[in-house]
Design a protein around this motif. Structure first.
Motif, short mmCIF file in Angstrom:
data_model
loop_
_atom_site.label_atom_id
_atom_site.label_comp_id
_atom_site.label_asym_id
_atom_site.label_seq_id
_atom_site.Cartn_x
_atom_site.Cartn_y
_atom_site.Cartn_z
N ALA A 92 5.71 -3.89 -13.07
CA ALA A 92 6.98 -4.68 -13.44
C ALA A 92 6.90 -4.63 -14.91
N LYS B 299 12.47 -4.00 -7.01
CA LYS B 299 12.12 -2.62 -7.53
C LYS B 299 10.85 -2.31 -7.21
N VAL B 300 9.78 -3.30 -7.63
CA VAL B 300 8.37 -3.15 -7.38
C VAL B 300 7.80 -3.12 -6.14
N ALA C 153 8.82 0.58 -4.77
CA ALA C 153 8.19 1.57 -5.34
C ALA C 153 6.44 1.70 -4.65
N ARG D 102 5.13 2.68 -11.86
CA ARG D 102 5.55 2.05 -13.13
C ARG D 102 6.60 2.95 -13.61
N VAL E 129 10.03 2.41 -11.05
CA VAL E 129 10.87 1.16 -11.08
C VAL E 129 11.80 1.37 -12.29
#
Length: 356
Positions: free
Chosen positions: A98, A114-115, A118, A147, A150
């Protein structure tokens, strides 16, 4: 995602050393391009110029038709995955993934979604509360990829991301990257010195040597129709065999051996009668026959295939990859025929293709 265009790119350092010469490449939307070559060939430098981590000395870089040659790295909408995972040891996996979104002060609810998305793609959902030190090398590399995911960048850049992994993990992570590409339909540039990664991952390969692009094409094109001796020797494992031969009538005459030319071979070599050329033969293009006789120096069984190393008359060396399990002993005499030949001009080292 995005289209990327590199036009006449040079990299010249302050000490006047040139690392990249006139690099040209158009990357299609959703294409996975692999830059491959030996250490020091300029592939990582090229990737860093695309990322904005190195200045471009000459040329133009375009993203979706827009010039970004002088655009700062942070504004290029690209995400880079490094060889070293570059994770923050004091942060959890969730916090690492994040981090870039937190810096941009995105809505926490958006970051969370989003995290989690992913993490699900990469199989990291159960690892989000752990620290990097608690994960394996392969899992850490997946975190580094997460990473990047995201951020939803226009272009993903990979700089030898599997180099720190053992052979088994490299294979598994390579497959994950390929699945990730298919799932995201993302535009990706991937740098490696490992031809296996290049052949298995790429839509197209850019093969480089000493700062110059040697060939751009599909994996099959580079394997089956290499432009020159360098590409032929770099792509393929074990490497291609090379022999200095002379074109004499219906034959190629080498040091201690002769090879009969087919009518098609003769057409390809029109104009080379009486001249010396380089004959290339991939190990898998030898079969047991009646042609080149060699004395076996080593026999390596690989399950469905056997690698046979031998020395013929005049000291000619042969590496052959035969189908099946062979039990040749050191000193055994084996004869080989050639089922596929590659011809190269001895002076230019370029492939001889004739008028085809």
């Amino acid at each position: 995602m995005a289209e990327l265009s590199l036009q006449h790119i040079d990299k010249i350092y302050d000490n006047k050393v040139q690392a990249v010469f006139d690099f040209n490449l158009d990357v299609k939307d959703g294409e996975l391009i692999v830059l491959v070559g030996p250490s020091g060939c300029g592939k990582s430098t090229t990737l860093r110029m695309v990322a904005g981590l190195e200045d471009i000395s000459n040329g133009h870089l375009l993203l979706d038709g827009k010039e970004i040659t002088q655009t700062p790295a942070k504004d290029r909408d690209m995400a880079m995955v490094f060889q070293s995972y570059a994770l923050y040891g004091h942060m959890t996996i969730y916090e690492n993934m994040a981090f870039s979104l937190t810096l941009r002060k995105e809505n926490p609810n958006v970051i969370h979604k989003k995290v989690l998305a992913a993490a699900e793609i990469l199989g990291l959902t159960s690892q989000l509360n752990k620290k990097p030190a608690q994960l394996s090398g392969g899992q850490r590399q997946r975190v580094a990829m997460g990473r990047a995911i995201v951020r939803n960048p226009k272009v993903f850049l990979f700089d030898e991301p599997l180099s720190n992994l053992d052979a088994k993990l490299r294979g598994a992570t390579r497959r994950e990257i390929l699945l990730l590409h298919k799932r995201l339909q993302a535009t990706m540039l991937y740098v490696t010195h490992d031809q296996t990664e290049a052949l298995t991952l790429a839509d197209r390969i850019v093969c480089m040597s000493m700062g110059h692009v040697q060939q751009v094409g599909t994996p099959l094109e580079l394997y089956d129709s290499p432009n020159n001796v360098f590409v032929a020797s770099f792509i393929g494992l074990p490497p291609m065999n090379f022999y200095d031969v002379k074109v004499v009538g219906d034959q190629l005459q080498g040091n201690g051996f002769k090879v009969t030319l087919t009518p098609e071979d003769k057409m390809t070599l029109a104009g080379y009668e009486g001249k010396e050329i380089t004959l290339g033969v991939r190990p898998e293009n030898f079969i047991e026959g009646e042609g080149i006789k060699v004395s076996v120096t080593n026999n390596e069984n690989l399950g469905m295939n056997t690698l046979v190393y031998g020395t013929g008359e005049g000291g000619v060396k042969v590496t052959a990859k035969l189908k099946g399990w062979k039990n040749f002993k050191v000193g055994d005499t084996v004869s080989f025929d050639i089922v596929r030949k590659h011809f190269f001009d001895k002076e230019t080292t370029n492939a001889i293709r004739g008028d085809k």
